[in-house]
Motif scaffolding. Structure first.
Motif, PDB file in Angstrom:
ATOM      1  N   HIS A  32      10.963  -8.782  -8.776  1.00  0.00           N
ATOM      2  CA  HIS A  32       9.861  -9.316  -8.032  1.00  0.00           C
ATOM      3  C   HIS A  32       8.506  -8.964  -8.602  1.00  0.00           C
ATOM      4  O   HIS A  32       8.274  -7.972  -9.397  1.00  0.00           O
ATOM      5  CB  HIS A  32       9.819  -8.481  -6.688  1.00  0.00           C
ATOM      6  CG  HIS A  32      11.244  -9.226  -5.792  1.00  0.00           C
ATOM      7  ND1 HIS A  32      11.647 -10.463  -5.620  1.00  0.00           N
ATOM      8  CD2 HIS A  32      12.313  -8.302  -5.456  1.00  0.00           C
ATOM      9  CE1 HIS A  32      12.489 -10.605  -4.958  1.00  0.00           C
ATOM     10  NE2 HIS A  32      13.130  -9.103  -4.886  1.00  0.00           N
ATOM     11  N   GLN A  33       7.321  -9.424  -8.334  1.00  0.00           N
ATOM     12  CA  GLN A  33       6.077  -9.402  -8.762  1.00  0.00           C
ATOM     13  C   GLN A  33       5.190  -8.577  -7.618  1.00  0.00           C
ATOM     14  O   GLN A  33       5.298  -8.882  -6.668  1.00  0.00           O
ATOM     15  CB  GLN A  33       5.366 -10.641  -8.870  1.00  0.00           C
ATOM     16  CG  GLN A  33       4.049 -10.605  -9.748  1.00  0.00           C
ATOM     17  CD  GLN A  33       4.514 -10.301 -11.328  1.00  0.00           C
ATOM     18  OE1 GLN A  33       5.527 -10.953 -11.796  1.00  0.00           O
ATOM     19  NE2 GLN A  33       3.304 -10.099 -12.065  1.00  0.00           N
ATOM     20  N   GLY A  37      13.296   4.516   0.655  1.00  0.00           N
ATOM     21  CA  GLY A  37      12.696   3.464  -0.190  1.00  0.00           C
ATOM     22  C   GLY A  37      13.710   2.315  -0.409  1.00  0.00           C
ATOM     23  O   GLY A  37      13.170   1.255  -0.414  1.00  0.00           O
ATOM     24  N   GLY A  38      15.113   2.686  -0.340  1.00  0.00           N
ATOM     25  CA  GLY A  38      15.921   1.465  -0.561  1.00  0.00           C
ATOM     26  C   GLY A  38      15.876   0.530   1.039  1.00  0.00           C
ATOM     27  O   GLY A  38      15.969  -0.617   0.686  1.00  0.00           O
ATOM     28  N   ALA A  69       9.206   0.349  -4.777  1.00  0.00           N
ATOM     29  CA  ALA A  69       8.602  -0.360  -5.806  1.00  0.00           C
ATOM     30  C   ALA A  69       9.547  -0.649  -7.024  1.00  0.00           C
ATOM     31  O   ALA A  69       9.706  -1.417  -7.514  1.00  0.00           O
ATOM     32  CB  ALA A  69       7.274   0.125  -6.284  1.00  0.00           C
ATOM     33  N   ARG A  70      10.275   0.484  -7.239  1.00  0.00           N
ATOM     34  CA  ARG A  70      11.291   0.772  -8.378  1.00  0.00           C
ATOM     35  C   ARG A  70      12.526  -0.295  -8.185  1.00  0.00           C
ATOM     36  O   ARG A  70      12.782  -1.176  -9.051  1.00  0.00           O
ATOM     37  CB  ARG A  70      11.849   2.021  -8.556  1.00  0.00           C
ATOM     38  CG  ARG A  70      10.790   3.129  -9.011  1.00  0.00           C
ATOM     39  CD  ARG A  70      11.615   4.373  -9.404  1.00  0.00           C
ATOM     40  NE  ARG A  70      10.654   5.392  -9.959  1.00  0.00           N
ATOM     41  CZ  ARG A  70      10.281   6.458  -9.161  1.00  0.00           C
ATOM     42  NH1 ARG A  70      10.772   6.661  -8.236  1.00  0.00           N
ATOM     43  NH2 ARG A  70       9.687   7.408  -9.940  1.00  0.00           N
ATOM     44  N   THR A  91       0.907  -1.127   0.041  1.00  0.00           N
ATOM     45  CA  THR A  91       0.064  -0.033   0.105  1.00  0.00           C
ATOM     46  C   THR A  91       0.811   1.262   0.006  1.00  0.00           C
ATOM     47  O   THR A  91       1.954   1.078   0.425  1.00  0.00           O
ATOM     48  CB  THR A  91      -0.955  -0.027   1.516  1.00  0.00           C
ATOM     49  OG1 THR A  91      -0.157   0.397   2.412  1.00  0.00           O
ATOM     50  CG2 THR A  91      -1.614  -1.409   1.530  1.00  0.00           C
ATOM     51  N   GLY A  92       0.573   2.318  -0.674  1.00  0.00           N
ATOM     52  CA  GLY A  92       1.175   3.561  -0.396  1.00  0.00           C
ATOM     53  C   GLY A  92       2.351   3.646  -1.307  1.00  0.00           C
ATOM     54  O   GLY A  92       3.350   4.014  -0.898  1.00  0.00           O
ATOM     55  N   ALA A  93       2.261   2.865  -2.570  1.00  0.00           N
ATOM     56  CA  ALA A  93       3.421   2.714  -3.678  1.00  0.00           C
ATOM     57  C   ALA A  93       3.500   3.724  -4.533  1.00  0.00           C
ATOM     58  O   ALA A  93       4.307   3.743  -5.740  1.00  0.00           O
ATOM     59  CB  ALA A  93       3.493   1.488  -4.058  1.00  0.00           C
TER      60      ALA A  93
END
Length: 324
Positions: A26-27, A259-260, A18-19, A7-9
């Protein structure tokens, strides 16, 4: 390859994570607040390096429990196991004079940051149990702790005896206070996030990693990110706050770095130990943060309060879904 739900991507640290995750093969299944937002996010990730079929975006407006329930039903019908459940979305409305209400008449900070995530965790548990070495990651914040820098500013997080939540939909503050304080409502919701992880781990009997964490103070330059509501209510004040915090005091963290960290929490074997833990990206000096496992506040370690918060939230979710 892992099957990961986030959530929140659509912006900020969620989008950065996500990037990185799609670049690693990954899916992803992303819950987005509108179809338009989902299309934009999908396009951004495909442009970054994802194949079109690598990312699925479902509409789940976290301010509407029926929308969340519908998305969960779709995922359950699809039946694909989840290797990671990432409860990352959040909003803050500091400086707002009056509460904003969700579709079910619940104060929106609590509805989005906590209640929707408890519904997702509860409904999707069968998919998580079916995953390969599954884990749960919950984005909280150090502001849940009155002993930290952010936690000391303004009113501290304090749920009291949950008198507001006991009263049902329509409460202004979780502790029963009648006067709305948007900053405290956010801090309270982050305390709830840590307690959510603590109780979820108890229910799972420590069978898998439940990682709660604080990314540090991340101020995006985007107008549609985490601080969008603050910018709308007080654009000048928010711009000044960003200038001082980011450029003068250098106490913020970049979305890319945070994010990392989130991507690592989701996939790195270093975070695969079963049980509850809390990780903080704490400022050690201007311009430098250190990421490590730390103790939560005493309030966030209260097992009885965690169980009561879960029980009352579950009852509110059930009532809200039945009556709207």
């Amino acid at each position: 390859m892992k099957q990961i739900l986030i959530t929140g991507a659509s912006s900020g640290i969620g989008l950065e994570a996500a990037r990185r995750l799609v670049s690693s093969g990954h899916q992803l299944t992303l819950l987005c607040r509108s179809s338009e937002r989902g299309q934009q996010t999908h396009a951004q990730l495909v442009a970054a390096c994802a194949s079109p079929g690598q990312v699925t975006c479902l509409v789940a407006d976290l301010a509407d429990l029926r929308s969340v329930q519908s998305a969960c039903d779709q995922l359950l019908d699809r039946g694909e196991p989840l290797d990671a459940l990432v409860l990352n979305a959040g909003q803050q409305r500091a400086g707002v004079a009056a509460p904003v209400w969700s579709s079910q008449g619940i104060e929106i900070t609590f509805a989005v940051n906590q209640l929707a995530h408890q519904l997702i965790a509860t409904r999707l548990l069968p998919l998580l149990r079916a995953g390969s070495q599954p884990r749960v990651v919950i984005t909280a914040s150090d502001v849940h702790n009155p002993a930290t820098g952010g936690g000391r500013v303004g009113q501290p997080a304090d749920l009291g005896d949950l008198a507001g939540l006991r009263a049902g939909a329509g409460f202004v503050m979780l502790d029963g206070t009648a006067r709305f304080d948007g900053d405290k409502a956010y801090k309270d919701s982050k305390l709830c996030n840590v307690l959510l992880g603590l109780e979820f781990d108890r229910q799972l009997a420590g069978a898998l990693p439940v990682l709660t964490w604080s990314p540090g103070l991340v101020i995006q330059r985007s107008r549609d990110g985490f601080f969008r509501h603050n910018r709308q209510s007080n654009p000048v004040g928010m711009a000044l706050f960003a200038l001082v915090a980011r450029d003068l005091l250098r106490v913020t963290e970049s979305a890319a770095t945070a994010g990392g960290l989130l991507a690592d929490l989701i996939t790195d074997p270093a975070y695969a130990s079963p049980g509850f833990s809390y990780w903080s990206n704490r400022l050690v000096r201007p311009g430098m943060h250190r990421f490590s496992a730390v103790q939560t506040s005493a309030a966030a370690a209260d097992l009885a309060k965690a169980g009561e918060l879960w029980r009352l939230s579950e009852a509110l979710i059930r009532t809200a879904l039945a009556s709207h």
